[in-house]
Scaffold this active site. Structure first.
Site, PDB file in Angstrom:
ATOM      1  N   CYS A  91     -35.455 -23.445 -12.093  1.00 43.36           N
ATOM      2  CA  CYS A  91     -36.777 -23.950 -11.688  1.00 43.36           C
ATOM      3  C   CYS A  91     -37.856 -22.873 -11.726  1.00 43.36           C
ATOM      4  O   CYS A  91     -39.040 -23.178 -11.848  1.00 43.36           O
ATOM      5  CB  CYS A  91     -36.721 -24.534 -10.279  1.00 43.36           C
ATOM      6  SG  CYS A  91     -35.303 -25.588  -9.969  1.00 43.36           S
ATOM      7  N   HIS A 343     -41.689 -32.367 -11.519  1.00 42.48           N
ATOM      8  CA  HIS A 343     -41.187 -30.994 -11.597  1.00 42.48           C
ATOM      9  C   HIS A 343     -40.461 -30.802 -12.926  1.00 42.48           C
ATOM     10  O   HIS A 343     -39.238 -30.766 -12.978  1.00 42.48           O
ATOM     11  CB  HIS A 343     -40.263 -30.763 -10.399  1.00 42.48           C
ATOM     12  CG  HIS A 343     -39.565 -29.447 -10.359  1.00 42.48           C
ATOM     13  ND1 HIS A 343     -39.993 -28.325 -11.054  1.00 42.48           N
ATOM     14  CD2 HIS A 343     -38.441 -29.050  -9.680  1.00 42.48           C
ATOM     15  CE1 HIS A 343     -39.172 -27.322 -10.805  1.00 42.48           C
ATOM     16  NE2 HIS A 343     -38.222 -27.744  -9.977  1.00 42.48           N
ATOM     17  N   CYS A 373     -38.387 -22.835  -4.860  1.00 43.43           N
ATOM     18  CA  CYS A 373     -36.936 -22.693  -4.759  1.00 43.43           C
ATOM     19  C   CYS A 373     -36.328 -22.823  -6.151  1.00 43.43           C
ATOM     20  O   CYS A 373     -36.962 -23.313  -7.087  1.00 43.43           O
ATOM     21  CB  CYS A 373     -36.356 -23.726  -3.811  1.00 43.43           C
ATOM     22  SG  CYS A 373     -36.548 -25.442  -4.342  1.00 43.43           S
TER      23      CYS A 373
END
Length: 387
Positions: A91, A343, A373
């Site tokens: 991520c 995302h 995160c």
């Protein structure tokens, strides 16, 4: 030590991954169009000065494989003399691209970089081909690779209720919708070609993922999706699946000034940190603490904050343990977040940083934080300072 600065930052609109506006647009195209846009927007820059293209992408296979950074840079017409590398910190990939460019600049290993990231989650699903080593279960909890269950665990540990999660999600959609209607995303979105529901070619100028009709009542009707029997995390309080890309022009400060280019922000400090993979969503806490210490700052010095909303159940514990509960409405995700915008994994780090810099300009803020995160237990953070 030399100073790394952000000269420009843009992103695509965020498209829905299921039958969305970018269903017929490839990840390389989304990336290449942004690379070209940075050069169009900054004509003072001779493209031959570009040292490297550093591009984040998580699922580096199918159309996103074989070094998508190089494929996209060639499509964009970036001079062949520039390098290109695809990076993967899950991520945090495109935020890591920012960090890699900044470190190179600070150590004299180049002065002009195009960075960014992409993820077309409609074309390359996030779990495509994933095959965890069986022995990993001897080291971490078996559910550590299931992001939704890690959010459930973190939420339970911190006493985050279903109602708190739903309220956080509603806020995200409301804020993102207001930012769209009021034109506050206009400076960061670079319009892209896509296709409407009937297949007609259109110019996509706004995010497709936001659901302004979201309410506490509508979210209350959703069932927990990861732990149906005992859970609280629903699809409505999780980041949406979306397709998108983001990009930045990162330069050494004196070089940018010599070319007459605008300096939108300095990179004040950077950090990554690890945490228990079973509560991967907690990563922003140690990463932020480390980045602030390196900058000689405290959370009280932060004017604007972008905290990637992987899950409401993950974001709220981070807000709590960073001591930010009382400033959420004034400082955190003022234009909504990933619950509303989605995302796209490799895109999000540079995306939230782009949104942050635009918010800092809008608010005349001095210090901003972008943090997120990372799956399997990491966090990443960047402190930006307006010049």
């Amino acid at each position: 030590m030399k100073q790394a600065v952000i000269v420009d930052c843009i992103r695509t609109p965020m498209g829905r991954s299921k039958a969305g506006v970018f269903r017929n647009v490839r990840a390389e195209t989304l990336s290449a169009e942004l690379m070209k846009a940075l050069l169009i927007r900054n004509p003072q820059l001779d493209p031959s000065l570009i040292e490297d293209v550093i591009w984040g992408c998580v699922q580096q296979t199918l159309e996103q494989g074989f070094n998508i950074a190089r494929n996209a840079s060639l499509l964009a017409g970036i001079p062949k003399t520039a390098g290109a590398v695809t990076v993967n910190r899950l991520c945090g990939s495109s935020m890591d691209a920012i960090h890699q460019a900044a470190r190179a600049i600070m150590t004299g290993m180049g002065d002009t970089f195009i960075i960014g990231g992409v993820e077309h989650m409609g074309h390359v699903p996030m779990n495509h081909g994933v095959d965890f080593h069986p022995g990993l279960a001897n080291r971490v909890a078996k559910a550590s690779g299931m992001m939704g269950l890690t959010a459930e665990m973190l939420g339970k540990m911190h006493g985050i209720s279903r109602e708190q999660q739903d309220a956080f999600a509603v806020r995200s959609h409301q804020r993102a919708h207001a930012a769209t209607v009021e034109g506050r995303f206009a400076k960061e979105i670079w319009a892209m070609e896509g296709h409407d529901a009937n297949g007609a070619l259109i110019k996509v100028m706004h995010d497709e993922v936001i659901r302004p009709e979201t309410t506490m009542e509508s979210l209350a009707g959703l069932r927990p999706v990861f732990d149906p029997a005992n859970g609280t995390v629903t699809a409505g309080t999780s980041s949406a699946l979306s397709d998108g890309a983001s990009a930045m022009l990162v330069m050494e400060e004196s070089k940018a000034r010599a070319l007459g280019l605008p300096i939108r922000a300095r990179i004040r400090s950077m950090a990554v940190a690890g945490c228990d993979a079973a509560i991967m969503g907690y990563g922003p806490v140690p990463a932020t603490q480390k980045a602030l210490a390196r900058a000689g700052l405290t959370v009280a010095d932060l004017d604007v904050i972008e905290l990637n909303e992987a899950f409401a159940a993950q974001s709220l514990p981070c807000v709590k343990d960073l001591g930010l509960q009382d400033v959420v409405e004034e400082k955190i995700n003022l234009n909504g977040g990933a619950i509303a915008l989605g995302h796209p994994l490799g895109c999000s780090g540079a995306r939230i940083s782009t949104t942050l810099i635009n918010l800092m300009e809008e608010k005349d803020a001095t210090i901003g934080l972008a943090t997120m995160c990372i799956g399997l237990g990491q966090g990443i953070a960047t402190v930006f300072e307006r010049v």
